[in-house]
Design an enzyme around this catalytic site. Structure first.
Site, PDB file in Angstrom:
ATOM      1  N   GLU A  78      -6.763  -7.596  -0.816  1.00  0.00           N
ATOM      2  CA  GLU A  78      -7.419  -7.326   0.467  1.00  0.00           C
ATOM      3  C   GLU A  78      -8.806  -6.750   0.225  1.00  0.00           C
ATOM      4  O   GLU A  78      -9.037  -6.058  -0.765  1.00  0.00           O
ATOM      5  CB  GLU A  78      -6.639  -6.294   1.313  1.00  0.00           C
ATOM      6  CG  GLU A  78      -5.347  -6.786   1.900  1.00  0.00           C
ATOM      7  CD  GLU A  78      -4.673  -5.738   2.778  1.00  0.00           C
ATOM      8  OE1 GLU A  78      -5.384  -4.970   3.473  1.00  0.00           O
ATOM      9  OE2 GLU A  78      -3.432  -5.681   2.760  1.00  0.00           O
ATOM     10  N   GLU A 136       0.792  -1.237   0.000  1.00  0.00           N
ATOM     11  CA  GLU A 136       0.000   0.000   0.000  1.00  0.00           C
ATOM     12  C   GLU A 136       0.820   1.281   0.000  1.00  0.00           C
ATOM     13  O   GLU A 136       0.412   2.286   0.560  1.00  0.00           O
ATOM     14  CB  GLU A 136      -0.963   0.020   1.188  1.00  0.00           C
ATOM     15  CG  GLU A 136      -2.045  -1.048   1.100  1.00  0.00           C
ATOM     16  CD  GLU A 136      -3.162  -0.852   2.102  1.00  0.00           C
ATOM     17  OE1 GLU A 136      -2.889  -0.277   3.163  1.00  0.00           O
ATOM     18  OE2 GLU A 136      -4.291  -1.274   1.807  1.00  0.00           O
TER      19      GLU A 136
END
Ligand code: GAL
Length: 735
Positions: A449, A369
């Site tokens: 995710e 991320e």
């Protein structure tokens, strides 16, 4: 010949405590602690005698993992330093040992050193200090086999090949000659072929071709082979065995293929942490986690968020057939140049350690991320491809239109629930691919995710919340199954985990798992489990505690029944039973849609009103017209049994073997009592120690603990007692 033996025993921690590895520097409470407790240096020492048999040999210690900034000294002289807390490192002792006793000192530093990944920003997990994996003593001839890389270039052809690249370790720079022989063996040890090459340099390539009768490594039958290397040089001999498999794995714009066949990936993320002992549970717990993911949650892939995980875990994934997405350490933050150089090194170390695992199908080469960083990620990708041309790379992002330097666009898609948070689109399970990639062409695409912080859920949360938790997991899975361009979906996450104060529920826990920290399933666990075929296991899990007044307004409808049955029957009290089919209108694509019982299945009278008598229910699952599983809920649950079960009834006395014990409070029908908030007292006698406190509460109707063998053989007595239930005992044997 080499000898590799454990070097886990006989350590002294902080100058006073005798400890065995794996070891956590600070045992933390279950929740509400100060994680800064381990943000400091710690020292491990060990005195050991040099063996006269080591003369003329190479002697080294191999550390599987130490968090972090490890510095290793022998007899006061620093020999090696390794900053990263997740990768293996080797410390050469040759020439530094003295006759008789030698003093080894390892300092580690649990401070979050901003100069190395994953530190420098904030991270949503803990990086518990300690020498938390095994240490090995390796003694070899002066010239030995250093690295082994095995490739199976034409795994799908009827006659298969094996390519071996061996790197010889020759730290003394001795003149090289001799022979390296490779032998391929099946699981029974039968030789399937052998080839030899003359040794002239340190890099040797061998090939075995035309191999017939080889079975593929498949999820249902993960056949492993071993490659045995035998080295003979004028300086002695050496041998290694490496396990591997024949398989192909490919992410395409039309989905993932294993061995050429389409496979929708269904997975969860795993943190390698456990209550109290942090990262420091050894082989048994690592293998057990893999089994839970494969056999209880019925997943076909796990992502090792957010770092390389234990070799024991990965070996077991190979053995049981569980695919792995492995990635480098990091979380959102990118540091300066030396930090990035260390991250690039992490790519190298991860791939070199793990390139022979058939289970691993993709390398994660971005900091999870993080923002785009062209030069940095061009380099991590270049290194990954150079080291391993057989696997694709991914790089996990949540940003859209991120530069696609990897082979697979790996996306954390948290769109579901956006509307509740003021988002501007109606409830959506996943974003359109072209929107996240910003590309006008389809590319290999994997969801890495979803869920997690968007909907934290505890096993003792209100039933309605748990039902919504279940639905969210189902909706994303359904959307992934429904889109042929999506290779699959890996949810956040398998197990609840301890975290920093900046995340979680204030209790230092992210309640994001479909299982709690003891790996006890929440209801959402069955959203995954119910996707397996009934031949594997019949799953029938009603999302309810069966109480009239637990949900808002009351009643249990709509009642989601997670199942892989063709049909269910619900018999409420003495009313005529109802047959209900899976809800294919709502879940078009899942292998197994849940049956959803709602008001349409009942007459006005049957629906019952608040204040009417509450009845028992029986829910039966049917496959092929036959009843295959039955669940009964009673209308008047009372605390009846304290169930105490161990994962195994034996542990190994040697090493620091461990076993999990689960404790569950059950009613007269065998259902858990999620709101029985009472303490239980644990007493352990004999050949094991209890990890964690003796007095613990039931949470969601259960608790758990790990027993750690103390090194002697004999019985281990476990007694779990509560004022309500009295005592339940259990015996485990250390042998
Ligand atoms: C993601 C992150 C995970 C975890 C998760 C919680 O952003 O990658 O590590 O923090 O959120 O939902």
């Amino acid at each position: 010949m080499r000898s590799v033996t454990t070097f886990n025993d006989g350590w002294v921690f902080e100058g006073k405590d005798a400890v065995t590895l794996p070891h956590t520097a600070v045992e933390l409470p279950f929740s509400y602690f100060d994680e800064r407790a381990y943000w400091r240096p710690f020292t491990y020492t060990r005195t050991f005698r040099a063996n006269p048999g080591w003369d003329g040999k190479e002697v080294a210690l191999v550390f599987d993992g130490a968090m972090a900034d490890a510095v290793v000294s022998l007899n006061g002289v620093e020999l090696a330093a390794h900053k990263d807390g997740y990768t293996q490192f080797e410390v050469r002792l040759t020439g530094k040992l003295k006759a008789g006793d030698n003093q080894l000192t390892v300092t580690i530093d649990g401070s979050e050193n901003p100069e190395i990944p994953p530190f420098g920003g904030r991270i949503d997990y803990l990086t518990y200090a300690g020498i938390y994996r095994d240490v090995w003593l390796k003694v070899t001839a002066p010239v030995s086999i250093g690295s082994v890389k095995i490739e199976t270039p034409d795994a799908l052809a009827p006659k298969k090949s094996v390519r071996v690249r061996a790197g010889l370790a020759n730290p003394q720079g001795l003149p090289l000659s001799g022979t390296l022989t490779a032998t391929l063996r099946d699981a029974k040890g039968q030789s399937l072929g052998t080839v030899a090459a003359a040794v002239s340099g340190t890099d040797i390539v061998l090939a075995l071709d035309g191999l017939g009768g080889i079975a593929l490594w498949q999820l249902a039958d993960p056949r492993l082979y071993t490659l045995e290397l035998n080295l003979v040089t004028p300086h002695g001999s050496d041998a290694t065995t490496t396990s591997f498999g024949f398989r192909t794995a490919e992410f395409t714009a039309d989905g993932f293929r294993l061995n050429g066949k389409p496979l929708k990936l269904r997975g969860l993320n795993r943190h390698q942490s456990f209550p109290y002992s942090g990262y420091a549970l050894g082989r048994a717990a690592q293998e057990r986690d893999a089994e839970i993911l494969k056999h209880e949650l019925k997943l076909n892939i796990v992502r090792t968020s957010h770092y390389p995980q234990s070799p024991w875990f990965l070996d077991h994934c190979d053995r049981i057939g569980l695919l792995v997405f492995e990635e480098i350490p990091g979380w959102q933050h990118i540091g300066g140049e030396s930090w990035k150089a260390e991250a690039v090194e992490n790519v190298r170390r991860m791939i070199r350690r793990d390139w022979n695992h058939p289970a691993i199908v993709i390398w994660g080469v971005r900091i999870n991320e993080s923002q785009d960083d062209h030069d940095f990620y061009a380099e991590t990708n270049r290194v990954a491809h150079e080291l391993d041309s057989t696997r694709q790379t991914g790089g996990v992002r949540y940003i859209t239109e991120s530069e696609m330097l990897e082979d697979v666009y790996t996306m954390n898609d948290f769109i579901l629930g956006n509307e509740e948070l003021g988002g501007n689109r109606p409830r959506t399970a996943l974003r359109p691919l072209s929107e996240t990639t910003g590309l006008d062409r389809p590319v290999p695409y994997l969801i890495t995710e979803y869920g997690g912080h968007m909907y934290p859920t505890k096993s003792f949360d209100q039933e309605q919340r748990q039902a919504e938790h279940v639905l969210r997991h189902l909706e994303v899975l359904d959307a992934a199954y429904g889109n042929p361009n999506i290779s699959g979906a890996i949810g956040w996450c398998a197990f609840d985990y301890n975290t920093h104060k900046d995340f979680g529920s204030g209790d230092r826990i992210c309640h994001h798992g479909v299982m709690d920290m003891f790996r006890e399933p929440k209801l959402a666990a069955y959203a995954y489990a119910s996707q397996c075929e009934p031949e594997d296991e019949v799953i029938l899990k009603p999302v309810t505690v069966w109480a009239r007044g637990e949900r808002n307004i009351g009643g249990v409808l709509p009642l989601i029944v997670l199942t892989n049955c063709d049909e269910i029957e619900l018999a409420y009290g003495s009313h005529p039973p109802k047959r209900i089919a899976p809800d294919r209108a709502r879940f078009l694509h899942l292998p197994h849609a849940p049956a959803i019982v709602d008001r349409t299945h009942f007459s006005a009278e049957e629906l019952g009103l608040w204040g009417m008598q509450w009845e028992d229910v029986r829910i039966t699952g049917f496959v092929g017209g036959k009843p295959v599983k039955d669940i009964r809920f009673v209308s008047d649950p009372v605390a009846t049994t304290l169930e105490v079960v161990a994962d195994r009834d034996t542990v190994s006395a040697a090493g620091r073997d461990c076993v999990r014990v689960m404790v569950r409070a059950l009613d007269q029908a065998g259902n858990k009592l999620p709101f029985l908030l009472e303490p239980v007292e644990i007493a352990v006698t004999g050949a094991a120690r209890l990890i964690g406190p003796t007095l613990v509460p039931l949470r969601g109707g259960s608790t758990g603990f790990w027993l750690e063998a103390t090194g002697v053989a004999g019985p281990i007595g476990v007694r779990v007692a509560s004022p309500r239930f009295g005592a339940t005992t259990l015996e485990v044997t250390a042998q």
